[in-house]
Design a protein around this motif. Structure first.
Motif, PDB file in Angstrom:
ATOM      1  N   ASN A 125       9.519   4.659   5.351  1.00 18.37           N
ATOM      2  CA  ASN A 125       9.704   3.348   5.969  1.00 18.37           C
ATOM      3  C   ASN A 125       8.385   2.583   6.099  1.00 18.37           C
ATOM      4  OD1 ASN A 125      12.523   3.681   6.416  1.00 18.37           O
ATOM      5  ND2 ASN A 125      12.033   5.014   8.125  1.00 18.37           N
ATOM      6  N   ASN A 126       7.259   3.279   5.956  1.00 10.06           N
ATOM      7  CA  ASN A 126       5.953   2.644   6.132  1.00 10.06           C
ATOM      8  C   ASN A 126       5.105   2.590   4.875  1.00 10.06           C
ATOM      9  OD1 ASN A 126       6.140   1.906   8.838  1.00 10.06           O
ATOM     10  ND2 ASN A 126       5.682   3.972   9.497  1.00 10.06           N
ATOM     11  N   ASP A 181       6.088   8.859   5.434  1.00 11.23           N
ATOM     12  CA  ASP A 181       7.160   8.085   6.057  1.00 11.23           C
ATOM     13  C   ASP A 181       7.591   6.989   5.075  1.00 11.23           C
ATOM     14  OD1 ASP A 181       8.863   6.513   7.535  1.00 11.23           O
ATOM     15  OD2 ASP A 181       7.507   6.300   9.240  1.00 11.23           O
ATOM     16  N   TYR A 213       2.109  17.191   8.420  1.00  9.57           N
ATOM     17  CA  TYR A 213       2.011  15.825   7.926  1.00  9.57           C
ATOM     18  C   TYR A 213       3.139  15.560   6.948  1.00  9.57           C
ATOM     19  CZ  TYR A 213      -2.538  16.097  10.055  1.00  9.57           C
ATOM     20  OH  TYR A 213      -3.545  16.256  10.961  1.00  9.57           O
ATOM     21  N   ARG A 214       3.552  14.297   6.887  1.00  8.90           N
ATOM     22  CA  ARG A 214       4.632  13.907   5.975  1.00  8.90           C
ATOM     23  C   ARG A 214       4.444  12.458   5.574  1.00  8.90           C
ATOM     24  NH1 ARG A 214       8.388  10.706   8.411  1.00  8.90           N
ATOM     25  NH2 ARG A 214       8.248  10.552  10.664  1.00  8.90           N
TER      26      ARG A 214
END
Length: 66
Positions: free
Chosen positions: A13-14, A11, A8-9
């Protein structure tokens, strides 16, 4: 089926986020929903922002911190 090898990471951009008084405030870019994270969730969030991890790795990080 649950997979233990998924990393998991965060993001960038979101989601935008900021830590205020030791707790994170996260805003989802598409929906504009916001979330207030407690101290434990903030530690996990900050960790994921710098280094993707599996659930097992996240558990190990938590044990190390607390």
């Amino acid at each position: 089926m649950w997979r233990s090898d998924v990393k998991y990471r965060i993001d960038p951009n979101n989601a935008v986020w900021k830590v205020i008084d030791g707790e994170a405030v996260v805003v989802h870019a598409d929906s504009s929903e916001y979330f207030g994270l407690n101290a434990t969730a903030t530690a996990l969030w900050q960790s994921l922002a710098t280094s993707p991890a599996t659930t097992e790795e996240l558990g190990e990080r938590l044990v190390g911190w607390f």
